[in-house]
Design an enzyme around this catalytic site. Structure first.
Site, PDB file in Angstrom:
ATOM      1  N   GLN A  73       0.800  -1.218   0.000  1.00 17.94           N
ATOM      2  CA  GLN A  73       0.000   0.000   0.000  1.00 17.94           C
ATOM      3  C   GLN A  73       0.838   1.275   0.000  1.00 17.94           C
ATOM      4  O   GLN A  73       0.350   2.335  -0.392  1.00 17.94           O
ATOM      5  CB  GLN A  73      -0.940   0.004   1.203  1.00 17.94           C
ATOM      6  CG  GLN A  73      -2.017  -1.074   1.121  1.00 17.94           C
ATOM      7  CD  GLN A  73      -2.940  -1.042   2.320  1.00 17.94           C
ATOM      8  OE1 GLN A  73      -2.633  -1.625   3.352  1.00 17.94           O
ATOM      9  NE2 GLN A  73      -4.064  -0.368   2.202  1.00 17.94           N
ATOM     10  N   ARG A 130       3.654   0.030  13.224  1.00 15.14           N
ATOM     11  CA  ARG A 130       3.407  -1.273  12.620  1.00 15.14           C
ATOM     12  C   ARG A 130       3.547  -1.166  11.104  1.00 15.14           C
ATOM     13  O   ARG A 130       2.883  -0.341  10.467  1.00 15.14           O
ATOM     14  CB  ARG A 130       2.004  -1.769  12.978  1.00 15.14           C
ATOM     15  CG  ARG A 130       1.728  -3.140  12.392  1.00 15.14           C
ATOM     16  CD  ARG A 130       0.303  -3.602  12.603  1.00 15.14           C
ATOM     17  NE  ARG A 130       0.108  -4.859  11.870  1.00 15.14           N
ATOM     18  CZ  ARG A 130      -1.010  -5.210  11.272  1.00 15.14           C
ATOM     19  NH1 ARG A 130      -2.081  -4.427  11.327  1.00 15.14           N
ATOM     20  NH2 ARG A 130      -1.093  -6.345  10.613  1.00 15.14           N
ATOM     21  N   HIS A 175       1.330  -9.325   4.771  1.00 17.95           N
ATOM     22  CA  HIS A 175       0.151  -8.468   4.639  1.00 17.95           C
ATOM     23  C   HIS A 175      -0.293  -8.483   3.174  1.00 17.95           C
ATOM     24  O   HIS A 175      -0.301  -7.473   2.500  1.00 17.95           O
ATOM     25  CB  HIS A 175       0.456  -7.040   5.106  1.00 17.95           C
ATOM     26  CG  HIS A 175      -0.761  -6.231   5.414  1.00 17.95           C
ATOM     27  ND1 HIS A 175      -0.890  -5.468   6.553  1.00 17.95           N
ATOM     28  CD2 HIS A 175      -1.927  -6.057   4.733  1.00 17.95           C
ATOM     29  CE1 HIS A 175      -2.057  -4.839   6.550  1.00 17.95           C
ATOM     30  NE2 HIS A 175      -2.708  -5.199   5.447  1.00 17.95           N
ATOM     31  N   ASN A 219      -1.615 -10.976   8.570  1.00 15.16           N
ATOM     32  CA  ASN A 219      -2.620  -9.942   8.780  1.00 15.16           C
ATOM     33  C   ASN A 219      -3.938 -10.376   8.155  1.00 15.16           C
ATOM     34  O   ASN A 219      -4.003 -10.696   6.963  1.00 15.16           O
ATOM     35  CB  ASN A 219      -2.188  -8.626   8.132  1.00 15.16           C
ATOM     36  CG  ASN A 219      -3.243  -7.533   8.290  1.00 15.16           C
ATOM     37  OD1 ASN A 219      -3.388  -6.955   9.353  1.00 15.16           O
ATOM     38  ND2 ASN A 219      -4.007  -7.276   7.226  1.00 15.16           N
ATOM     39  N   GLU A 220      -4.991 -10.423   8.963  1.00 10.80           N
ATOM     40  CA  GLU A 220      -6.350 -10.692   8.508  1.00 10.80           C
ATOM     41  C   GLU A 220      -6.416 -11.897   7.565  1.00 10.80           C
ATOM     42  O   GLU A 220      -6.751 -11.766   6.377  1.00 10.80           O
ATOM     43  CB  GLU A 220      -6.951  -9.458   7.837  1.00 10.80           C
ATOM     44  CG  GLU A 220      -7.047  -8.255   8.753  1.00 10.80           C
ATOM     45  CD  GLU A 220      -7.725  -7.051   8.100  1.00 10.80           C
ATOM     46  OE1 GLU A 220      -8.048  -7.131   6.896  1.00 10.80           O
ATOM     47  OE2 GLU A 220      -7.934  -6.044   8.791  1.00 10.80           O
ATOM     48  N   ASN A 361      -7.838  -6.399  14.502  1.00 16.30           N
ATOM     49  CA  ASN A 361      -8.238  -5.285  13.640  1.00 16.30           C
ATOM     50  C   ASN A 361      -9.756  -5.160  13.698  1.00 16.30           C
ATOM     51  O   ASN A 361     -10.471  -6.153  13.512  1.00 16.30           O
ATOM     52  CB  ASN A 361      -7.825  -5.523  12.192  1.00 16.30           C
ATOM     53  CG  ASN A 361      -6.323  -5.502  11.981  1.00 16.30           C
ATOM     54  OD1 ASN A 361      -5.560  -5.219  12.908  1.00 16.30           O
ATOM     55  ND2 ASN A 361      -5.894  -5.808  10.766  1.00 16.30           N
ATOM     56  N   TYR A 363     -13.154  -2.297  12.751  1.00 15.80           N
ATOM     57  CA  TYR A 363     -13.578  -1.030  12.175  1.00 15.80           C
ATOM     58  C   TYR A 363     -15.050  -0.715  12.421  1.00 15.80           C
ATOM     59  O   TYR A 363     -15.407   0.428  12.673  1.00 15.80           O
ATOM     60  CB  TYR A 363     -13.330  -1.039  10.659  1.00 15.80           C
ATOM     61  CG  TYR A 363     -11.869  -0.989  10.284  1.00 15.80           C
ATOM     62  CD1 TYR A 363     -11.234   0.227  10.047  1.00 15.80           C
ATOM     63  CD2 TYR A 363     -11.119  -2.151  10.188  1.00 15.80           C
ATOM     64  CE1 TYR A 363      -9.891   0.284   9.717  1.00 15.80           C
ATOM     65  CE2 TYR A 363      -9.764  -2.112   9.860  1.00 15.80           C
ATOM     66  CZ  TYR A 363      -9.165  -0.882   9.621  1.00 15.80           C
ATOM     67  OH  TYR A 363      -7.826  -0.828   9.307  1.00 15.80           O
ATOM     68  N   GLU A 428      -5.234  -2.500  14.221  1.00 13.63           N
ATOM     69  CA  GLU A 428      -5.796  -1.551  13.246  1.00 13.63           C
ATOM     70  C   GLU A 428      -7.143  -1.067  13.748  1.00 13.63           C
ATOM     71  O   GLU A 428      -7.943  -1.861  14.247  1.00 13.63           O
ATOM     72  CB  GLU A 428      -6.002  -2.186  11.866  1.00 13.63           C
ATOM     73  CG  GLU A 428      -4.750  -2.408  11.047  1.00 13.63           C
ATOM     74  CD  GLU A 428      -5.060  -2.980   9.668  1.00 13.63           C
ATOM     75  OE1 GLU A 428      -6.178  -2.745   9.154  1.00 13.63           O
ATOM     76  OE2 GLU A 428      -4.188  -3.658   9.099  1.00 13.63           O
ATOM     77  N   TRP A 472      -5.150   3.150  12.065  1.00 11.71           N
ATOM     78  CA  TRP A 472      -5.002   2.899  10.633  1.00 11.71           C
ATOM     79  C   TRP A 472      -5.624   4.068   9.894  1.00 11.71           C
ATOM     80  O   TRP A 472      -6.788   4.369  10.073  1.00 11.71           O
ATOM     81  CB  TRP A 472      -5.698   1.599  10.219  1.00 11.71           C
ATOM     82  CG  TRP A 472      -5.513   1.355   8.750  1.00 11.71           C
ATOM     83  CD1 TRP A 472      -6.317   1.792   7.717  1.00 11.71           C
ATOM     84  CD2 TRP A 472      -4.420   0.657   8.136  1.00 11.71           C
ATOM     85  NE1 TRP A 472      -5.800   1.403   6.529  1.00 11.71           N
ATOM     86  CE2 TRP A 472      -4.639   0.713   6.743  1.00 11.71           C
ATOM     87  CE3 TRP A 472      -3.295   0.008   8.622  1.00 11.71           C
ATOM     88  CZ2 TRP A 472      -3.756   0.127   5.830  1.00 11.71           C
ATOM     89  CZ3 TRP A 472      -2.428  -0.567   7.713  1.00 11.71           C
ATOM     90  CH2 TRP A 472      -2.659  -0.519   6.343  1.00 11.71           C
ATOM     91  N   GLU A 479      -5.745   1.845  -1.249  1.00 10.54           N
ATOM     92  CA  GLU A 479      -6.694   1.092  -0.439  1.00 10.54           C
ATOM     93  C   GLU A 479      -7.230  -0.095  -1.236  1.00 10.54           C
ATOM     94  O   GLU A 479      -8.421  -0.197  -1.546  1.00 10.54           O
ATOM     95  CB  GLU A 479      -7.815   2.023   0.044  1.00 10.54           C
ATOM     96  CG  GLU A 479      -8.684   1.466   1.137  1.00 10.54           C
ATOM     97  CD  GLU A 479      -7.889   0.914   2.314  1.00 10.54           C
ATOM     98  OE1 GLU A 479      -8.235  -0.193   2.776  1.00 10.54           O
ATOM     99  OE2 GLU A 479      -6.924   1.561   2.754  1.00 10.54           O
ATOM    100  N   TRP A 480      -6.291  -0.970  -1.614  1.00 14.74           N
ATOM    101  CA  TRP A 480      -6.593  -2.209  -2.315  1.00 14.74           C
ATOM    102  C   TRP A 480      -7.492  -1.988  -3.532  1.00 14.74           C
ATOM    103  O   TRP A 480      -7.165  -1.176  -4.376  1.00 14.74           O
ATOM    104  CB  TRP A 480      -7.162  -3.237  -1.332  1.00 14.74           C
ATOM    105  CG  TRP A 480      -6.261  -3.413  -0.142  1.00 14.74           C
ATOM    106  CD1 TRP A 480      -6.490  -3.021   1.138  1.00 14.74           C
ATOM    107  CD2 TRP A 480      -4.922  -3.970  -0.134  1.00 14.74           C
ATOM    108  NE1 TRP A 480      -5.402  -3.305   1.949  1.00 14.74           N
ATOM    109  CE2 TRP A 480      -4.428  -3.894   1.183  1.00 14.74           C
ATOM    110  CE3 TRP A 480      -4.099  -4.546  -1.116  1.00 14.74           C
ATOM    111  CZ2 TRP A 480      -3.166  -4.362   1.557  1.00 14.74           C
ATOM    112  CZ3 TRP A 480      -2.836  -5.010  -0.744  1.00 14.74           C
ATOM    113  CH2 TRP A 480      -2.390  -4.912   0.571  1.00 14.74           C
TER     114      TRP A 480
END
Length: 583
Positions: A73, A130, A175, A219-220, A361, A363, A428, A472, A479-480
């Site tokens: 990213q 991180r 990641h 990650n995730e 993480n 949100y 995150e 984050w 953003e992907w």
């Protein structure tokens, strides 16, 4: 009540009470808004429930305040100095995979901007940072047969710069940017991946471990399994919702366990670090709090989201809810066995306990209800639940992310109760915007203020062992699949300038003060966190979200009930009145 609306007849209904015009008696039935307005009158305003009131207090003295990024990213330098291709390099260069055909070829150019990135971290006053390592940057073909020293030296320089600034690194091994060469041989579907990942981890522990005290393996992992090999919306873009995600998840868990044991057996004594995995999850509430079916659906959402990976690592195996539903539905479809692979007794013993903390993480939250997918064989059908947002939750720059602060406290308590109150590091948490750039990001300040306060409640009131918080993200980045359209950063990256300068948003000052105070000082102390400042913030937020939106959108096209407009206006009036009386 609903009534005759002049030229519009009975088409538009403004009433607090529904009137059945098909019934000659014209019965009146109260709508939800009638009950809501009744409570406003009864309370003569908006008294906050105790669990929604701001809590003043501080986190533990050694609390880790961090911000985060990820290699693909921000780094750019996609072919620099011998770097190999990743699955995201290939995916992003495939037409229409990413919004506006954006890609990470340059991204934020962090590969060439170590000094600039460390400078903004110092400006934030974070104690930790991180970031993730790019596997193909250090091992271009994914194997230790071809080590790229230039890539390793980049991370050594970054680590040295962080230590010189007294900032401790939190390093993620993976990641999402798998070497394309590994994917070409089956990627996560091939059990050989486990050894390849362990070899890569071994090299990183050996070459970087003397400068790193906190490691994260994956990650995730649910995003890799479900979005990369299920929906196909993320790299590598495979659509195998039938069974592939479960195979990928199975191998990810085993690879994590091997990396943990490697560190524990070979490096922990001399490097004195800790290592774990980061899982992500929404919190889920029943859509209808009076239906047991909705409670069950809400539990399944969390079990299939958080529990998929946390349960084996913390408790030894997949949860009974997950195993039973997938097995029963697989057999009912005529399959000879469950689509969810089973761990052997030896694997269960090997996997259980491979954690030094719980990386989380989070949100947003959802409201869950049951959905019957018939005989369909997919994760969504196995879960048998769907989540929606409460329409009163504030919007953000991402369609999937609504502001619901209460959820993080409830999720932290779930982890405490389900997994034995492990040390939790929030790795995150953040919020996005899109559209016109506005450095006065009041919605992000509001988000951090509310979410971090819920974390404080979990720590002080509920006894949750929270050790750290990570915002984050450090800067706006790729953003992907949303490309550069959604911006999560504390720092704005000006992409119209070839130098890609990092420009602080208002949230930088807010987060810096939060870190300096290590929480929320009591207003009686004379600190700037006062009721007046919160009123100013509330007025600012409500003037933009959602009242400002309402003022520009016809009611007929805006998908919220009219009463929300009224309630929001009343909130704004109360806030303005409070502000005036405190001046």
């Amino acid at each position: 009540m609903d009534s005759f609306e002049w030229l519009h007849g009975y088409k538009f209904l403004f009433g607090l009470h529904h009137v059945d015009f098909t019934n000659p008696d014209r019965p009146r039935t109260p709508k939800y808004s009638a009950h809501y307005y009744y409570n406003i009158i009864k309370d003569n305003g908006f008294p906050l429930p105790d669990d929604e009131k701001m809590l003043y207090g501080h986190f533990r003295e050694d609390f880790m305040w961090s911000s985060a990024s990820a290699s693909y990213q921000i780094e750019g330098g996609w072919r620099a100095d011998g770097k190999g291709l990743s699955i995201w390099d290939k995916f992003a260069h495939s037409p229409s995979k990413i919004l506006n055909d954006d890609n990470g070829d340059i991204a934020c150019d962090s590969y060439n901007k170590i000094e600039e990135d460390v400078a903004i971290l110092k400006q934030l006053k974070v104690s930790h940072y991180r970031f993730s390592l790019s596997w193909p940057r250090v091992l271009p073909d994914g194997t230790i047969n071809n080590i790229n020293e230039a890539g390793i030296k980049y991370y050594q320089r970054l680590l040295d710069a962080l230590h010189a600034a007294n900032i401790q690194p939190q390093v993620t091994l993976y990641h999402w940017d798998l070497p394309q060469a590994i994917e070409d041989y089956g990627g996560f579907l091939n059990e050989n991946f486990i050894k390849l990942f362990t070899d890569y981890a071994d090299l990183m522990f050996d070459r970087l471990g003397d400068k790193v005290k906190i490691w994260i393996t994956f990650n995730e992992p649910i995003m890799t399994a479900n979005h990369g090999y299920g929906f196909g919306s993320f790299a590598p873009g495979l659509k195998g919702r039938y069974t592939l995600p479960y195979i990928v998840g199975h191998n990810l868990i085993k690879a994590h366990a091997e990396a943990w044991h490697l560190y524990n057996d070979k490096y922990r004594a001399k490097q004195n670090g800790i290592i774990s995995i980061t899982v992500n999850s929404d919190w889920s509430e029943p859509r209808n709090p009076y239906r047991q079916e909705d409670y069950d659906a809400a539990r399944r959402v969390v079990e299939f989201y958080l529990g998929w990976f946390a349960h084996p690592i913390f408790n030894g195996d997949y949860s009974e809810i997950m195993k039973k539903r997938i097995r029963d539905r697989s057999l009912a479809a005529g399959l000879p066995q469950s689509r969810l692979p089973e761990f052997t007794p030896e694997e269960i013993k090997r996997i259980k306990g491979t954690h030094d903390f719980f990386g989380l993480n989070h949100y947003t939250s959802v409201l869950a209800f049951p959905v019957d997918h018939g005989d369909a064989q997919s994760i969504e059908a196995d879960k048998g639940a769907m989540g929606v947002s409460d329409r009163t939750w504030l919007d953000t720059g991402s369609s999937w992310l609504k502001i619901a602060p209460f959820g993080i406290r409830r999720l932290l308590n779930f982890i405490k109760n389900e997994y034995g109150n492990p040390p939790i590091v929030i790795t995150e948490n953040g919020v996005s915007e899109r559209g016109t750039v506005d450095l006065n990001d009041v919605h992000r300040i509001y988000y951090y203020d509310q979410y971090i306060n819920e974390v404080l409640k979990a720590y002080l009131l509920d006894g949750v062992d929270v050790r750290g918080y990570t915002a984050w993200s450090l800067m706006d980045n790729l953003e992907w699949t949303a490309g550069f359209s959604e911006r999560f950063g504390l720092f704005y990256v000006n992409r119209t300038d070839p130098n890609l300068p990092r420009v602080p948003k208002s949230s930088v000052n807010f987060y810096t003060k939060m870190i300096k105070c290590n929480g929320f000082p009591d207003p009686e102390s004379g600190h700037e966190y006062t009721d007046k400042s919160l009123c100013v913030l509330l007025v600012s937020v409500y003037s933009r979200f959602p009242c400002g939106i309402f003022s520009q959108c016809p009611w007929s096209v805006f998908p919220l009930s009219w009463w929300l407009y009224t309630m929001c206006s009343l909130h704004l009036l109360v806030s303005a009145t409070l502000l005036e009386t405190t001046e």
